[in-house]
Write a protein that holds these residues in place. Structure first.
Motif, PDB file in Angstrom:
ATOM      1  N   UNK A 215       0.826  -1.207   0.000  1.00  0.00           N
ATOM      2  CA  UNK A 215       0.000   0.000   0.000  1.00  0.00           C
ATOM      3  C   UNK A 215       0.862   1.259   0.000  1.00  0.00           C
ATOM      4  N   UNK A 216       2.166   1.112   0.268  1.00  0.00           N
ATOM      5  CA  UNK A 216       3.089   2.247   0.187  1.00  0.00           C
ATOM      6  C   UNK A 216       3.555   2.499  -1.240  1.00  0.00           C
ATOM      7  N   UNK A 217       3.041   1.720  -2.200  1.00  0.00           N
ATOM      8  CA  UNK A 217       3.378   1.921  -3.612  1.00  0.00           C
ATOM      9  C   UNK A 217       4.452   1.002  -4.140  1.00  0.00           C
ATOM     10  N   UNK A 218       5.122   0.265  -3.262  1.00  0.00           N
ATOM     11  CA  UNK A 218       6.187  -0.629  -3.708  1.00  0.00           C
ATOM     12  C   UNK A 218       5.597  -1.868  -4.391  1.00  0.00           C
ATOM     13  N   UNK A 219       6.197  -2.268  -5.506  1.00  0.00           N
ATOM     14  CA  UNK A 219       5.780  -3.470  -6.222  1.00  0.00           C
ATOM     15  C   UNK A 219       7.019  -4.261  -6.615  1.00  0.00           C
ATOM     16  N   UNK A 220       6.841  -5.566  -6.829  1.00  0.00           N
ATOM     17  CA  UNK A 220       7.977  -6.409  -7.207  1.00  0.00           C
ATOM     18  C   UNK A 220       7.471  -7.725  -7.784  1.00  0.00           C
ATOM     19  N   UNK A 221       8.309  -8.338  -8.614  1.00  0.00           N
ATOM     20  CA  UNK A 221       8.112  -9.708  -9.065  1.00  0.00           C
ATOM     21  C   UNK A 221       8.916 -10.600  -8.135  1.00  0.00           C
ATOM     22  N   UNK A 222       8.274 -11.566  -7.505  1.00  0.00           N
ATOM     23  CA  UNK A 222       8.967 -12.456  -6.569  1.00  0.00           C
ATOM     24  C   UNK A 222       9.773 -13.469  -7.385  1.00  0.00           C
ATOM     25  N   UNK A 223      11.095 -13.432  -7.205  1.00  0.00           N
ATOM     26  CA  UNK A 223      11.987 -14.314  -7.959  1.00  0.00           C
ATOM     27  C   UNK A 223      12.036 -15.684  -7.287  1.00  0.00           C
ATOM     28  N   UNK A 224      11.650 -16.725  -8.037  1.00  0.00           N
ATOM     29  CA  UNK A 224      11.649 -18.091  -7.525  1.00  0.00           C
ATOM     30  C   UNK A 224      12.803 -18.869  -8.146  1.00  0.00           C
ATOM     31  N   UNK A 225      13.501 -19.650  -7.341  1.00  0.00           N
ATOM     32  CA  UNK A 225      14.760 -20.266  -7.774  1.00  0.00           C
ATOM     33  C   UNK A 225      14.585 -21.613  -8.449  1.00  0.00           C
ATOM     34  N   UNK A 226      13.350 -22.052  -8.681  1.00  0.00           N
ATOM     35  CA  UNK A 226      13.132 -23.321  -9.381  1.00  0.00           C
ATOM     36  C   UNK A 226      11.961 -23.165 -10.341  1.00  0.00           C
ATOM     37  N   UNK A 227      12.128 -23.678 -11.549  1.00  0.00           N
ATOM     38  CA  UNK A 227      11.058 -23.602 -12.547  1.00  0.00           C
ATOM     39  C   UNK A 227       9.930 -24.555 -12.189  1.00  0.00           C
ATOM     40  N   UNK A 228       8.723 -24.196 -12.627  1.00  0.00           N
ATOM     41  CA  UNK A 228       7.582 -25.057 -12.386  1.00  0.00           C
ATOM     42  C   UNK A 228       6.418 -24.298 -11.792  1.00  0.00           C
ATOM     43  N   UNK A 229       5.328 -25.007 -11.488  1.00  0.00           N
ATOM     44  CA  UNK A 229       4.121 -24.346 -10.995  1.00  0.00           C
ATOM     45  C   UNK A 229       4.269 -23.797  -9.585  1.00  0.00           C
ATOM     46  N   UNK A 230       3.435 -22.822  -9.257  1.00  0.00           N
ATOM     47  CA  UNK A 230       3.317 -22.324  -7.886  1.00  0.00           C
ATOM     48  C   UNK A 230       2.119 -23.036  -7.262  1.00  0.00           C
ATOM     49  N   UNK A 231       2.374 -23.885  -6.265  1.00  0.00           N
ATOM     50  CA  UNK A 231       1.302 -24.679  -5.675  1.00  0.00           C
ATOM     51  C   UNK A 231       0.545 -23.908  -4.595  1.00  0.00           C
ATOM     52  N   UNK A 232       1.258 -23.132  -3.800  1.00  0.00           N
ATOM     53  CA  UNK A 232       0.597 -22.463  -2.685  1.00  0.00           C
ATOM     54  C   UNK A 232       1.403 -21.243  -2.257  1.00  0.00           C
ATOM     55  N   UNK A 233       0.676 -20.243  -1.769  1.00  0.00           N
ATOM     56  CA  UNK A 233       1.280 -19.029  -1.205  1.00  0.00           C
ATOM     57  C   UNK A 233       0.549 -18.739   0.099  1.00  0.00           C
ATOM     58  N   UNK A 234       1.299 -18.550   1.182  1.00  0.00           N
ATOM     59  CA  UNK A 234       0.676 -18.343   2.494  1.00  0.00           C
ATOM     60  C   UNK A 234       1.352 -17.180   3.213  1.00  0.00           C
ATOM     61  N   UNK A 235       0.550 -16.222   3.673  1.00  0.00           N
ATOM     62  CA  UNK A 235       1.049 -15.117   4.490  1.00  0.00           C
ATOM     63  C   UNK A 235       1.213 -15.587   5.938  1.00  0.00           C
ATOM     64  N   UNK A 236       2.274 -15.138   6.582  1.00  0.00           N
ATOM     65  CA  UNK A 236       2.396 -15.341   8.026  1.00  0.00           C
ATOM     66  C   UNK A 236       1.417 -14.407   8.734  1.00  0.00           C
ATOM     67  N   UNK A 237       0.801 -14.834   9.845  1.00  0.00           N
ATOM     68  CA  UNK A 237      -0.082 -13.934  10.591  1.00  0.00           C
ATOM     69  C   UNK A 237       0.604 -12.667  11.071  1.00  0.00           C
ATOM     70  N   UNK A 238       1.941 -12.676  11.130  1.00  0.00           N
ATOM     71  CA  UNK A 238       2.682 -11.471  11.514  1.00  0.00           C
ATOM     72  C   UNK A 238       2.676 -10.419  10.417  1.00  0.00           C
ATOM     73  N   UNK A 239       2.330 -10.820   9.180  1.00  0.00           N
ATOM     74  CA  UNK A 239       2.290  -9.935   7.996  1.00  0.00           C
ATOM     75  C   UNK A 239       3.660  -9.438   7.572  1.00  0.00           C
ATOM     76  N   UNK A 240       4.745 -10.011   8.119  1.00  0.00           N
ATOM     77  CA  UNK A 240       6.091  -9.566   7.773  1.00  0.00           C
ATOM     78  C   UNK A 240       6.801 -10.524   6.829  1.00  0.00           C
ATOM     79  N   UNK A 241       6.213 -11.687   6.544  1.00  0.00           N
ATOM     80  CA  UNK A 241       6.836 -12.646   5.646  1.00  0.00           C
ATOM     81  C   UNK A 241       5.764 -13.565   5.056  1.00  0.00           C
ATOM     82  N   UNK A 242       6.147 -14.285   4.001  1.00  0.00           N
ATOM     83  CA  UNK A 242       5.227 -15.218   3.362  1.00  0.00           C
ATOM     84  C   UNK A 242       6.002 -16.414   2.840  1.00  0.00           C
TER      85      UNK A 242
END
Length: 535
Positions: A215-242
């Motif tokens: 919400x501060x305007x920052x955007x990014x493409x998350x770089x993943x180190x292995x090719x293939x599908x993304x099965x799941x994405x989960x936010x930590x309840x702390x909201x500081x990591x995923x």
């Protein structure tokens, strides 16, 4: 609690009090296919398949909003498509949003007789309202068309007007659909963009990319180190990591911070889902569906594995609000045999098991919902909790052997893939003192120079004949253009390797080809020294 019950030959919706099982109210809705409660349980939403008849050529309103206390119908609306069928409320029910054609309609205080605000965006197809109270924020998705990219924008209600109203904007290609996930503090959104078909032919899952918007305007493409599908994405309840589970099997799982830098890599394993405990202190990586139900339990603070269990044929998983127990279940219609559930302690002990009777089916299992903060975070235990049912440890995996070879002694064979171990990517995690980027860069340069000096061959003794000195000087001054070109190219490659080493030291996960480049540094240094001496 809401239940679908048969009454005579029709289907009705009954509202049931879970404390005593008494039926509070009943609605004659024989075609009801979906239903949902509002966050504070003030409204019940029901959806029926949209149909047209001779008596009603325009169809009947198939989305109903009911007041739970009185059973009164508040509003009947048209919702032809099942996608985004249910309105979304803020947790305090001050704001309610639903998508209508090219607009988002906002209602306030559950007053559905008047639209409080509208957000008009051509071809808008999906949205996600932020969790928590006011001010509410909304993420809006517009798919790309005619060569234009898709995009997601963030807004804060009710500031929708003007070109600078958007809090953040992220454009991207390769997106037939998206999944938008707010973190608990409503400070950022993760967008998983997916295509139905992978044009490279590498995967029948299609292609997926992961994008970050703050919400501060920052955007990014998350770089993943292995090719293939993304099965799941989960936010930590702390909201500081995923946490992201991704890559061709065996899949990788990596925790990222809000800068989208990798924090911890769990290596590879048979997994396709990630579940943080409600308190955020435990992370479970699991492999359900076409996998064998392995569950890895991790201490998030220390990144230490607590237990590894197996829940085969599980179609449902959820954390208890206490952050101590989980439930796995096999439900219909996903699987119509062996229906039942198990309640576990996170240390791997099965505390309760229940199987349905023959001829019956289990359709859903849910914990009783409780407000956030009802249970404090407790210290993590590594010893299995006592249980009469014991634990279900995951058996060690063995390579497949054809039946014709099973009677013969096992022989070493090459693996189809290399298993990657967990790796702590936090600065200083390996025991070294944490350095700033500039200090780390200078340290790397000093180490490279020192290594080059140690590996350098001894210089040839200078000739004693003055004529020989003059001849060697003249030859050196002339120089071989071909050799100078090779030296220049080698220096360029070494400089690129130095930059890769700095990125690796700062915590960035390198691609396989980049790691191979670093491994060639010693060989390149040797070639450079030989060329310089030969001059």
């Amino acid at each position: 609690m809401c239940d679908l019950q048969h009454r005579r030959d029709t289907l009705c919706v009954s509202i049931v009090n879970p404390s005593d099982g008494a039926v509070v109210s009943t609605f004659d809705l024989p075609k009801t296919a979906l239903l949902e409660f509002s966050p504070l349980n003030n409204i019940l939403v029901t959806w029926q398949l949209y149909t047209k008849t001779q008596d009603s050529p325009q169809g009947e309103a198939n989305l109903q909003l009911w007041e739970l206390r009185s059973g009164r119908l508040i509003k009947a609306l048209y919702q032809k498509k099942v996608e985004s069928w249910c309105p979304s409320w803020s947790e305090d029910e001050k704001i309610c949003v639903r998508i209508v054609n090219n607009e988002l309609h906002f209602y306030e205080d559950n007053d559905f007789d008047s639209i409080a605000n509208k957000l008009h965006m051509q071809k808008v197809s999906d949205f996600a309202l932020s969790p928590g109270g006011q001010p509410s924020k909304v993420a809006v998705y517009v798919p790309g068309s005619k060569g234009a990219p898709s995009f997601v924008r963030l807004y804060q209600y009710p500031a929708f007007g003007g070109p600078t109203a958007a809090l953040a904007n992220k454009s991207f290609f390769k997106a037939d659909r998206v999944m938008m996930q707010w973190n608990k503090k409503a400070s950022a959104v993760l967008v998983t963009a997916s295509t139905e078909v992978d044009k490279t032919g590498a995967s029948y899952y299609g292609e997926q990319t992961l994008h970050y918007l703050g919400v501060n305007g920052e955007t990014a493409l998350v770089q993943l180190s292995k090719n293939g599908p993304i099965y799941d994405v989960a936010w930590s309840p702390s909201s500081t990591e995923f946490c992201v589970v991704y890559g061709f099997m065996p899949a990788k799982a990596t925790v990222f911070n809000l800068k989208c830098d990798p924090v911890y890599d769990f290596g590879t394993g048979p997994r396709n889902a990630a579940y943080y405990s409600p308190q955020g202190h435990i992370l479970i990586l699991a492999g359900f569906g076409n996998l064998r139900g392995q569950m890895e339990v991790w201490d998030v603070k220390n990144y230490k594995q607590v237990s590894k269990s197996q829940a085969p044929d599980a179609t449902h998983f959820s954390w208890c609000p206490d952050g101590e127990h989980i439930v796995t279940a096999t439900c219909s219609p996903r699987l119509r045999v062996s229906n039942g559930y198990k309640i576990w302690h996170y240390t791997g002990s099965v505390l309760q098991k229940w199987d349905v009777a023959a001829g019956s089916e289990l359709w859903e299992v849910r914990w009783q919902s409780l407000p956030d903060g009802s249970f404090p975070k407790r210290p993590i235990k590594y010893q299995a909790a006592p249980s009469q049912l014991g634990s279900t440890q995951a058996p060690p995996t063995q390579a497949y052997r054809p039946p014709a070879l099973r009677h013969l002694p096992a022989t070493p064979s090459s693996k189809l893939h290399e298993d990657e171990p967990p790796q702590d990517l936090r600065p200083g995690a390996s025991g070294e003192k944490s350095l700033s980027k500039s200090a780390l860069k200078n340290q790397r340069k000093r180490e490279a120079k020192k290594a080059a000096k140690q590996e350098a061959k001894p210089e040839p003794e200078p000739p004693t004949d003055p004529a020989a000195v003059s001849n060697s000087q003249s030859e050196a001054s002339i120089g071989d253009p071909e050799v100078e070109k090779k030296i220049k190219n080698l220096k360029k490659k070494l400089k690129a390797i130095e930059e890769l080493k700095e990125q690796q030291a700062s915590g960035k996960v390198l691609q396989k080809n980049q790691v191979e480049k670093i491994q060639k540094e010693e060989q390149l240094l040797k070639e450079l020294q030989e060329l310089q001496i030969g001059q």
